[in-house]
Structure formats: structure tokens, C-alpha cells
Design a protein around this motif. Structure first.
Motif, PDB file in Angstrom:
ATOM      1  N   GLU A 119     -25.136  79.541 -10.488  1.00 44.13           N
ATOM      2  CA  GLU A 119     -26.421  80.173 -10.188  1.00 44.13           C
ATOM      3  C   GLU A 119     -27.246  80.296 -11.460  1.00 44.13           C
ATOM      4  O   GLU A 119     -26.767  80.811 -12.471  1.00 44.13           O
ATOM      5  CB  GLU A 119     -26.199  81.561  -9.571  1.00 44.13           C
ATOM      6  CG  GLU A 119     -25.395  81.541  -8.284  1.00 44.13           C
ATOM      7  CD  GLU A 119     -25.067  82.932  -7.789  1.00 44.13           C
ATOM      8  OE1 GLU A 119     -25.639  83.912  -8.326  1.00 44.13           O
ATOM      9  OE2 GLU A 119     -24.224  83.067  -6.882  1.00 44.13           O
ATOM     10  N   GLN A 150     -27.465  77.183  -6.815  1.00 38.56           N
ATOM     11  CA  GLN A 150     -28.623  78.051  -6.571  1.00 38.56           C
ATOM     12  C   GLN A 150     -29.522  78.039  -7.799  1.00 38.56           C
ATOM     13  O   GLN A 150     -29.088  78.319  -8.910  1.00 38.56           O
ATOM     14  CB  GLN A 150     -28.174  79.481  -6.275  1.00 38.56           C
ATOM     15  CG  GLN A 150     -29.348  80.441  -6.055  1.00 38.56           C
ATOM     16  CD  GLN A 150     -28.893  81.809  -5.595  1.00 38.56           C
ATOM     17  OE1 GLN A 150     -27.886  81.943  -4.887  1.00 38.56           O
ATOM     18  NE2 GLN A 150     -29.634  82.843  -5.969  1.00 38.56           N
ATOM     19  N   ASP A 173     -33.266  79.590  -9.071  1.00 36.84           N
ATOM     20  CA  ASP A 173     -34.464  80.411  -8.897  1.00 36.84           C
ATOM     21  C   ASP A 173     -35.367  80.143 -10.093  1.00 36.84           C
ATOM     22  O   ASP A 173     -35.017  80.470 -11.235  1.00 36.84           O
ATOM     23  CB  ASP A 173     -34.102  81.893  -8.813  1.00 36.84           C
ATOM     24  CG  ASP A 173     -33.409  82.237  -7.506  1.00 36.84           C
ATOM     25  OD1 ASP A 173     -34.039  82.091  -6.456  1.00 36.84           O
ATOM     26  OD2 ASP A 173     -32.228  82.636  -7.543  1.00 36.84           O
ATOM     27  N   GLN A 223     -27.985  74.280  -2.942  1.00 39.88           N
ATOM     28  CA  GLN A 223     -27.958  74.883  -1.610  1.00 39.88           C
ATOM     29  C   GLN A 223     -29.099  75.871  -1.396  1.00 39.88           C
ATOM     30  O   GLN A 223     -29.641  75.954  -0.296  1.00 39.88           O
ATOM     31  CB  GLN A 223     -26.625  75.601  -1.388  1.00 39.88           C
ATOM     32  CG  GLN A 223     -25.415  74.696  -1.432  1.00 39.88           C
ATOM     33  CD  GLN A 223     -24.121  75.459  -1.286  1.00 39.88           C
ATOM     34  OE1 GLN A 223     -24.107  76.640  -0.947  1.00 39.88           O
ATOM     35  NE2 GLN A 223     -23.008  74.797  -1.538  1.00 39.88           N
ATOM     36  N   CYS A 224     -29.465  76.610  -2.448  1.00 41.76           N
ATOM     37  CA  CYS A 224     -30.504  77.635  -2.335  1.00 41.76           C
ATOM     38  C   CYS A 224     -31.540  77.439  -3.434  1.00 41.76           C
ATOM     39  O   CYS A 224     -31.190  77.378  -4.617  1.00 41.76           O
ATOM     40  CB  CYS A 224     -29.896  79.032  -2.447  1.00 41.76           C
ATOM     41  SG  CYS A 224     -28.611  79.379  -1.230  1.00 41.76           S
ATOM     42  N   GLN A 284     -29.849  74.521   1.999  1.00 40.66           N
ATOM     43  CA  GLN A 284     -29.723  75.385   3.168  1.00 40.66           C
ATOM     44  C   GLN A 284     -30.870  76.385   3.297  1.00 40.66           C
ATOM     45  O   GLN A 284     -31.255  76.738   4.411  1.00 40.66           O
ATOM     46  CB  GLN A 284     -28.394  76.148   3.107  1.00 40.66           C
ATOM     47  CG  GLN A 284     -27.168  75.260   3.091  1.00 40.66           C
ATOM     48  CD  GLN A 284     -25.892  76.036   2.879  1.00 40.66           C
ATOM     49  OE1 GLN A 284     -25.885  77.270   2.869  1.00 40.66           O
ATOM     50  NE2 GLN A 284     -24.787  75.336   2.696  1.00 40.66           N
ATOM     51  N   SER A 285     -31.395  76.849   2.167  1.00 39.56           N
ATOM     52  CA  SER A 285     -32.464  77.850   2.239  1.00 39.56           C
ATOM     53  C   SER A 285     -33.430  77.680   1.077  1.00 39.56           C
ATOM     54  O   SER A 285     -33.046  77.246  -0.012  1.00 39.56           O
ATOM     55  CB  SER A 285     -31.882  79.266   2.228  1.00 39.56           C
ATOM     56  OG  SER A 285     -31.262  79.553   0.987  1.00 39.56           O
ATOM     57  N   THR A 304     -36.787  79.873  -0.777  1.00 42.02           N
ATOM     58  CA  THR A 304     -37.614  81.070  -0.865  1.00 42.02           C
ATOM     59  C   THR A 304     -38.838  80.752  -1.709  1.00 42.02           C
ATOM     60  O   THR A 304     -38.709  80.254  -2.839  1.00 42.02           O
ATOM     61  CB  THR A 304     -36.837  82.235  -1.502  1.00 42.02           C
ATOM     62  OG1 THR A 304     -35.712  82.561  -0.685  1.00 42.02           O
ATOM     63  CG2 THR A 304     -37.722  83.467  -1.642  1.00 42.02           C
TER      64      THR A 304
END
Length: 454
Positions: free
Chosen positions: A286, A319, A321, A349-350, A375-376, A378
Motif C-alpha cells: 500500500e 493499493q 492513493d 486492486q484499489c 476492484q475499486s 476512489t
């Protein structure tokens, strides 16, 4: 009181969680029994995240905590704060601001600390530990009594300040800082995350401020200060790689203000460091990054290359961000157009994208290219140049290629207007600026019909 303290630790933690730092400290001073009974809550409150700076005092404290049989296993997150000393301090233009501490003060009903000097007496400052020996709980808390904000009314002691600056430079250049952090990571059995930030005041900053008359600065908008941040980054990553600590998360969020956000050229590792970072643990999946949309002068053409090279260091990333902080003045820059074609994350995945300005074509292409694993997604405060039709085309693209994808949208815009989702409630029709869509072909079709801008 004794009856209360006989409750299970889980309930005590909930009860004591409502106390501010002063109230909790006062409670622990009432008796030895109270102090013993509140120890689990004390550990949970003050040791799950440790905030440190690159000073010998702060780093030695971290190593002691890591070796402690009770405190060490409680540490889950290590946050390296960017508070530091400068070669030529200026009391009139000195920033020691910690946004995280300001929010904490507001939550606890206290006056926010001053923005230019001092900082609140955060979770690492407790008068109850003042008189304890180094081997006891006092090593886990900062020096001094509890107060709403620190006071630095004395004149700057230039000799003391210069001594601390020289010590800082020595422990960085000699490798001592890296050795301290490596040793701590080896000794922390439950460490999960590392953070580089200027949001909170680190342990030791309060003592240094009293010692010199001027607290360490948190400013990151000067050339030398940016170079210091690069040193913190390299020391942290090298320590993680050396220690073999099974961290799962790394966050580089220093730069609360737009002018302080990190330019990607600071992140890009040298060839020697790049080879060494191949030893980063595979558990590190992450990554959170706050980068500036503005490139360093002379590195404008390398913005996307530098950022993609750094992200590429994390081979097992699942992941990401990414915050792309816009510049304060001038037109918004579409950095995703340059970055998206260069960035390939095999296990992603994110995805979280924040404050970016882009086209839905580039965003959609990046999402579709990762459809095998993604998968997702934001999106927060993401702006696109086109109107609502562009967002509808993005939804249609995702519906056709990744119908099971979950998309969360918060305060996004189209041509400067907020993207809203029409929803039926008991009180009638409402428009929401934060909403979730996706999961099926039908859900995407419905979402296309109910979004609009205002």
C-alpha cells in the motif's frame, strides 16, 4: 473509582477515550492502582503511532521504546516528521505548524496552537512522566507539563540551536539516523506502516524548543528544506529495506500547503538506491503519495518519468492513493495525461486519485488497462475539463469493460461544476455530491441517467 477500574480493559479504553490529554494525565496521577489499571489504555493511546524527528534525542527514545516489553509490541505505525533545524534560523519567519495537532486541539475543545511558533502539547507530552527515570514510562512521552500550546518566549540561543543543527547534519551524513531507525524497525514486532509527514509534532521537538528558544521548523518550501525531505525519504526507505520489517503500508504525505507538496524529482531514487530498494519487503503493498502538480525548475519534462520510476520501486503494490496537489496560481495542469501511459501496476486492486485535473479519456484508459486486477476506484475532488457528458462516457466505458468495479466519487467536478447524483429519499428527491456507483451493468446504466452538474 476502584470499582470502575475493575471493568474490562476494552470498556476502560472506551471510557478513558473521552478524556483529553490533561484529564487522562490527571487520572493516572491519582494513585498507583489507577496508574497500573490505566496502563493498557495509556499504551493504546500513546504508543500505537510514534512520531519522531531526525535528532539524537528523538531517535534514541524510539530505540528504547522498541526494546520495551510493553511499549514496543504496541507500536503499529512509525511516523517520521519533517521538523528540522536550519543553518540560519530566523525567529521572525519561522514556521512550526502541525495541522494534525490543530485538528486534535479542536476535537478536544482546546484553542488551536499558534501557526508560527510552538505547537500543541500533543499525545506525546505528559507531565505525569516528568520525574521518571529513562527506563520507565517517561521515555514514551515528551518532556514538560501539559498545556494547550508550547511557549517559546525566551530569546534564541544561537549556540544551542547551532549545536543541534550540526548534530542533525552529522547523524544524517554519518548514517546514524538510518542505523537508529533500522534497529527500531528490527525490534518492533508488530510494526505495519511508515509515514513521512509534517502533520504532527514529533517526540523531542518540545524539549528542543525549550533548549534553544525556537522550535524545529516544519517548513518545506525552501530549496535546502526540500533537500532535507529527500534525505528523510532515502533514510526511511533504506532502513525499511535493511531491517526486513514486514510493513504493509508507506505514506508520504508531507506538504500540507500547496507550495510544500513534493515534486517527483525528489522522490526519484538514484541508480544505487534503486538497486537497493529492490530489497523492500514484498509485504509493502500500500502506497500513499502527495505530490505537487508543479515540477521543479529544470525537471518539467521529467515529472511523469520521475513519479512512475518511484512508484515502480514497489513491485507488489495492490493499493495506490495518489494526491496531485494543484499549484496555488496559474492554470491547472493535467498531469495524468503524462503519467497514465507510463504507469503500469500489475497487481493494482484499489486506486485512489485526489485533487487531480485530467481528462476522462486518460483516466478511463488507465482504469481499463488495469481491468484484470482493479476492484475499486476512489475519486476525490477530481476535476475534468469537459461537461457532464464526459463523466457519463467514463461510466459507460467502465460499464462495458469492468461492470463489477466499485467507484466512489466525492466532490468531483465537470467544467468547474460539481458532479451530483440524483437520489430518491423519504423527503423527496435529493442531489448528493458524494456517492458510490458500480457493481453491475445495470447499476452503471442507472448511474449514467442520474448524474448531473450544478
Amino acid at each position: 473509582m476502584v470499582g470502575l477500574l475493575r471493568l474490562p480493559n476494552e470498556l476502560l479504553a472506551i471510557i478513558f477515550g473521552g478524556l483529553d490529554a490533561q484529564g487522562f494525565s490527571a487520572l493516572r496521577l491519582t494513585s498507583k492502582y489507577t496508574k497500573s489499571a490505566t496502563l493498557p489504555a495509556f499504551i493504546s493511546r500513546y504508543f500505537q503511532t510514534r512520531y519522531i524527528m531526525l535528532s539524537r534525542l528523538s531517535l534514541e527514545n524510539l530505540v528504547e521504546i522498541a526494546r520495551h516489553p510493553d511499549f514496543g509490541p504496541a507500536v503499529k505505525t512509525l511516523e517520521l516528521c519533517t521538523d528540522h533545524f536550519v543553518e540560519f534560523p530566523n525567529s521572525y519567519f519561522h514556521t512550526a505548524r502541525h495541522e494534525g495537532d490543530i485538528l486534535l486541539a479542536i476535537e478536544e475543545g482546546r484553542s488551536p496552537p499558534a501557526a508560527l511558533v510552538g505547537s500543541i502539547d500533543d499525545a506525546h507530552s505528559s507531565g505525569e512522566e516528568e520525574d521518571q527515570s529513562p527506563g520507565e514510562e517517561g521515555r514514551g512521552t515528551d518532556e514538560g507539563s501539559v498545556s494547550s500550546q508550547a511557549s517559546y518566549e525566551t530569546l534564541l540561543d544561537k549556540v544551542a540551536y547551532t549545536s543541534l543543527w550540526e548534530e542533525q547534519e552529522h547523524i544524517i551524513m554519518s548514517g546514524l539516523a538510518q542505523a537508529y531507525i533500522t534497529q527500531a524497525l528490527i525490534s518492533l514486532p508488530n510494526i505495519e506502516a511508515a509515514v513521512i509527514s509534517n502533520m504532527h509534532r514529533p517526540w523531542g521537538a518540545l524539549a528542543h524548543g525549550r533548549q534553544t528558544g525556537l522550535p524545529p521548523t516544519t517548513a518545506l518550501d525552501d530549496y535546502m528544506e526540500v533537500q532535507f525531505l529527500g534525505q528523510v525519504l532515502r533514510i526511511t526507505l533504506t532502513a525499511i529495506a535493511t531491517s526486513g520489517a514486514a510493513l504493509s503500508s508507506l505514506a508520504i504525505t508531507a506538504g500540507v500547503l500547496s507550495r510544500e507538496a513534493i515534486a517527483p524529482d525528489i522522490l526519484r531514487p538514484s541508480e544505487s538506491h534503486f538497486q537497493y530498494y529492490k530489497n523492500l519487503p514484498p509485504s509493502l503493498t500500500e502506497l500513499t503519495l502527495n505530490v505537487s502538480a508543479e515540477a521543479t525548475r529544470g525537471a518539467e519534462d521529467r515529472w511523469a518519468d520521475d513519479l512512475s520510476a518511484f512508484i515502480g520501486v514497489f513491485r507488489q503494490l495492490t493499493q495506490l492513493d495518489l494526491v496531485i496537489t494543484p499549484v496555488d496560481y496559474g492554470p491547472r495542469v493535467d498531469r495524468l495525461k503524462q503519467l497514465a501511459p507510463k504507469l503500469q501496476i500489475p497487481n493494482l486492486q484499489c486506486l485512489g486519485l485526489y485533487r487531480a485535473y485530467c481528462s476522462v479519456q486518460d483516466l478511463g484508459a488507465f482504469i481499463v488497462r488495469h481491468k484484470a486486477t482493479l476492484q475499486s476506484v476512489t475519486l476525490v475532488r477530481v476535476g475534468v475539463s469537459g461537461g457532464i457528458g464526459h463523466w457519463r462516457s467514463l461510466f459507460a466505458l467502465i460499464r462495458d469493460h469492468l461492470p463489477r468495479l466499485e467507484l466512489s466519487i466525492k466532490l468531483c467536478t465537470a467544467a468547474g461544476l460539481v458532479v451530483l447524483c440524483r437520489a430518491e429519499h423519504e423527503n423527496g428527491e435529493e442531489f448528493e455530491d458524494s456517492f458510490d456507483v458500480g457493481g453491475s451493468h445495470e447499476a452503471w446504466t442507472t448511474a449514467i441517467e442520474v448524474i448531473e452538474t450544478r
